[in-house]
Design an enzyme around this catalytic site. Structure first.
Site, PDB file in Angstrom:
ATOM      1  N   ASP A   1     -10.365   5.170  -3.464  1.00 42.57           N
ATOM      2  CA  ASP A   1      -9.062   5.794  -2.861  1.00 42.57           C
ATOM      3  C   ASP A   1      -9.347   7.161  -2.840  1.00 42.57           C
ATOM      4  O   ASP A   1      -9.192   7.708  -3.823  1.00 42.57           O
ATOM      5  CB  ASP A   1      -8.062   5.217  -3.540  1.00 42.57           C
ATOM      6  CG  ASP A   1      -6.595   5.352  -2.730  1.00 42.57           C
ATOM      7  OD1 ASP A   1      -6.478   6.538  -1.865  1.00 42.57           O
ATOM      8  OD2 ASP A   1      -5.778   4.564  -2.817  1.00 42.57           O
TER       9      ASP A   1
ATOM     10  N   CYS B   1      -3.376   6.931  -5.123  1.00 42.14           N
ATOM     11  CA  CYS B   1      -3.121   5.492  -4.916  1.00 42.14           C
ATOM     12  C   CYS B   1      -1.591   5.025  -5.227  1.00 42.14           C
ATOM     13  O   CYS B   1      -1.306   4.916  -6.479  1.00 42.14           O
ATOM     14  CB  CYS B   1      -3.972   4.542  -5.723  1.00 42.14           C
ATOM     15  SG  CYS B   1      -4.011   2.697  -5.383  1.00 42.14           S
TER      16      CYS B   1
ATOM     17  N   HIS C   1      -8.373  -3.964  -8.232  1.00 40.04           N
ATOM     18  CA  HIS C   1      -8.711  -2.496  -7.998  1.00 40.04           C
ATOM     19  C   HIS C   1      -8.870  -2.118  -9.590  1.00 40.04           C
ATOM     20  O   HIS C   1      -8.314  -2.683 -10.425  1.00 40.04           O
ATOM     21  CB  HIS C   1      -7.137  -1.755  -7.502  1.00 40.04           C
ATOM     22  CG  HIS C   1      -6.735  -1.934  -6.254  1.00 40.04           C
ATOM     23  ND1 HIS C   1      -6.535  -3.318  -5.510  1.00 40.04           N
ATOM     24  CD2 HIS C   1      -6.688  -1.294  -5.083  1.00 40.04           C
ATOM     25  CE1 HIS C   1      -6.197  -2.995  -4.236  1.00 40.04           C
ATOM     26  NE2 HIS C   1      -6.326  -1.592  -4.200  1.00 40.04           N
TER      27      HIS C   1
ATOM     28  N   CYS D   1       0.845  -1.127  -0.021  1.00 42.82           N
ATOM     29  CA  CYS D   1      -0.051   0.127  -0.058  1.00 42.82           C
ATOM     30  C   CYS D   1       0.856   1.352   0.033  1.00 42.82           C
ATOM     31  O   CYS D   1       1.604   1.510   0.931  1.00 42.82           O
ATOM     32  CB  CYS D   1      -0.882  -0.001   1.137  1.00 42.82           C
ATOM     33  SG  CYS D   1      -2.232   1.243   1.220  1.00 42.82           S
ATOM     34  N   GLY D   2       0.727   1.891  -0.966  1.00 42.18           N
ATOM     35  CA  GLY D   2       1.606   3.077  -1.141  1.00 42.18           C
ATOM     36  C   GLY D   2       1.219   4.214  -0.037  1.00 42.18           C
ATOM     37  O   GLY D   2       2.072   4.895   0.444  1.00 42.18           O
ATOM     38  N   HIS D   3       0.021   4.661  -0.316  1.00 42.30           N
ATOM     39  CA  HIS D   3      -0.509   5.654   0.784  1.00 42.30           C
ATOM     40  C   HIS D   3      -0.261   5.368   1.959  1.00 42.30           C
ATOM     41  O   HIS D   3       0.119   6.112   3.034  1.00 42.30           O
ATOM     42  CB  HIS D   3      -1.800   6.179   0.394  1.00 42.30           C
ATOM     43  CG  HIS D   3      -2.971   5.433   1.406  1.00 42.30           C
ATOM     44  ND1 HIS D   3      -3.478   4.396   0.832  1.00 42.30           N
ATOM     45  CD2 HIS D   3      -3.310   5.816   2.593  1.00 42.30           C
ATOM     46  CE1 HIS D   3      -4.369   3.967   1.901  1.00 42.30           C
ATOM     47  NE2 HIS D   3      -4.023   4.904   2.992  1.00 42.30           N
TER      48      HIS D   3
ATOM     49  N   THR E   1       0.239   2.256  -5.044  1.00 38.82           N
ATOM     50  CA  THR E   1       0.588   1.377  -5.920  1.00 38.82           C
ATOM     51  C   THR E   1      -0.338   1.223  -7.361  1.00 38.82           C
ATOM     52  O   THR E   1       0.396   0.713  -8.328  1.00 38.82           O
ATOM     53  CB  THR E   1      -0.101  -0.283  -5.381  1.00 38.82           C
ATOM     54  OG1 THR E   1      -1.338   0.123  -4.797  1.00 38.82           O
ATOM     55  CG2 THR E   1       0.664  -0.568  -4.219  1.00 38.82           C
TER      56      THR E   1
END
Ligand code: PYC
Length: 318
Positions: A229, A233, A203, A88-90, A235
């Protein structure tokens, strides 16, 4: 009564709940194995931490665990309202900001173990967090989903730490006022793709023109549990970079500014890992804000102690 200590943050509007202590013991296997143990044996904890009444469908949880890879300083397992995420990037940006807030991290580099590989995070003096994500690539180009009630929608399937279907939004406005319609549309796309030989896609990302000065694109991202999101996002931006790289539309090292639907943005760039497979090393840069520190109280006598499941639990891909 069980106490779970958490720090909440948001990254470009998207919340992350970092579990500092009180989470379940997942053993000492590799992170992918511990993610399996979490999914199979402790799903009630996942639901208790992120679902209502303590959280909401949009909340992403991050369970801090000891790393398994010897070159990592910590491990994190991300999860949401329906299951466990790969990366998860965020969330990684939020974890770094929360650890800094808790005094457990200074500016500089940090290597984090996740179920899908190691990521390198760097906290800058100005509070920005840079995340060198897992290798990303486009799996399939120009995949057409036959979406009941809408007709054919063509896009790419790509990996950016999670699986994405990425398509142009066409004449659909990527606006907050259109969230209900965008959610319904992307949910149908996902169901169509899952039924048409792409079970991995969970997603769905739609792109349109940016509003923000200096941004390259604006997106709407539907997450696996039907929440959208609020951030662009991390990813999903990594998957987008992989598609841009594969199409020769973005050069190595060039900046891509991805705006999300609420108007926040991530800066992204990539380095080639392998031209022959289209594999890139994406980096995203964003900023998170810590918004609360609290202790979740889990009283087994509470009829909603383990959370209200408003969405069906995601079945793992085996
Ligand atoms: O930023 O990678 C991300 C992400 C995944 C799901 C929600 N946010």
């Amino acid at each position: 009564m069980r106490n779970i200590r958490v720090i909440d943050s948001h990254t470009g509007g998207e919340p992350t709940r970092l579990v500092m202590s009180g989470g379940p013991d997942l053993g000492d296997g590799e992170l992918s194995e511990r993610a399996r143990v979490f999914r199979e044996n402790f799903d009630a904890y996942r639901s208790a931490i992120v679902n209502e009444p303590r959280g909401s469908d949009v909340m992403v949880g991050a369970l801090l665990v000891p790393p398994s890879r010897p070159d990592c300083q910590l491990g994190v397992i991300f999860f949401n309202n329906v299951g466990v995420l790969g990366m998860c990037g965020h969330g990684t940006v939020g974890v770094v900001a929360s650890l800094a807030h808790a005094g457990q991290l200074k500016t500089g580099a940090l290597r984090i173990d996740t179920p899908v590989g190691a990521v390198d995070a760097r906290l800058h003096d100005n509070g920005e967090v840079e995340v060198a994500n897992v290798p990303s690539y486009r799996k399939s180009r120009a995949v057409t989903a036959d979406v009941p009630g809408h007709g054919p929608v063509t896009g790419d399937v790509a990996w950016g730490g999670n699986w994405f279907f990425l398509a142009d939004g066409g004449d659909r406005a990527i606006e907050l006022s259109q969230v209900d319609a965008l959610t319904e549309f992307t949910w149908r796309i996902r169901q169509a793709l899952n039924a048409q030989g792409h079970p991995e896609v969970d997603h769905v990302e739609l792109f349109g023109p940016p509003r923000l000065a200096g941004a390259d694109s604006r997106n709407f991202v539907l997450c696996p549990g039907k929440a959208y999101d609020r951030s662009p996002c991390g990813t999903g931006t990594s998957a987008k970079l992989a598609c841009l790289a594969a199409d020769g539309k973005l050069a190595e090292g060039e900046e891509w500014v991805q705006e999300g639907i609420v108007g926040s943005h991530f800066r992204g760039r990539f380095r080639w890992i392998d031209h022959s497979t289209g594999t890139i090393a994406p980096t995203i840069v964003g900023r998170a804000w810590v918004i609360s520190e609290s202790t979740l109280l889990l009283d087994p006598a509470d009829p909603y102690c383990w959370g209200i499941r408003t969405q069906e639990r995601r079945k793992p891909l085996e």
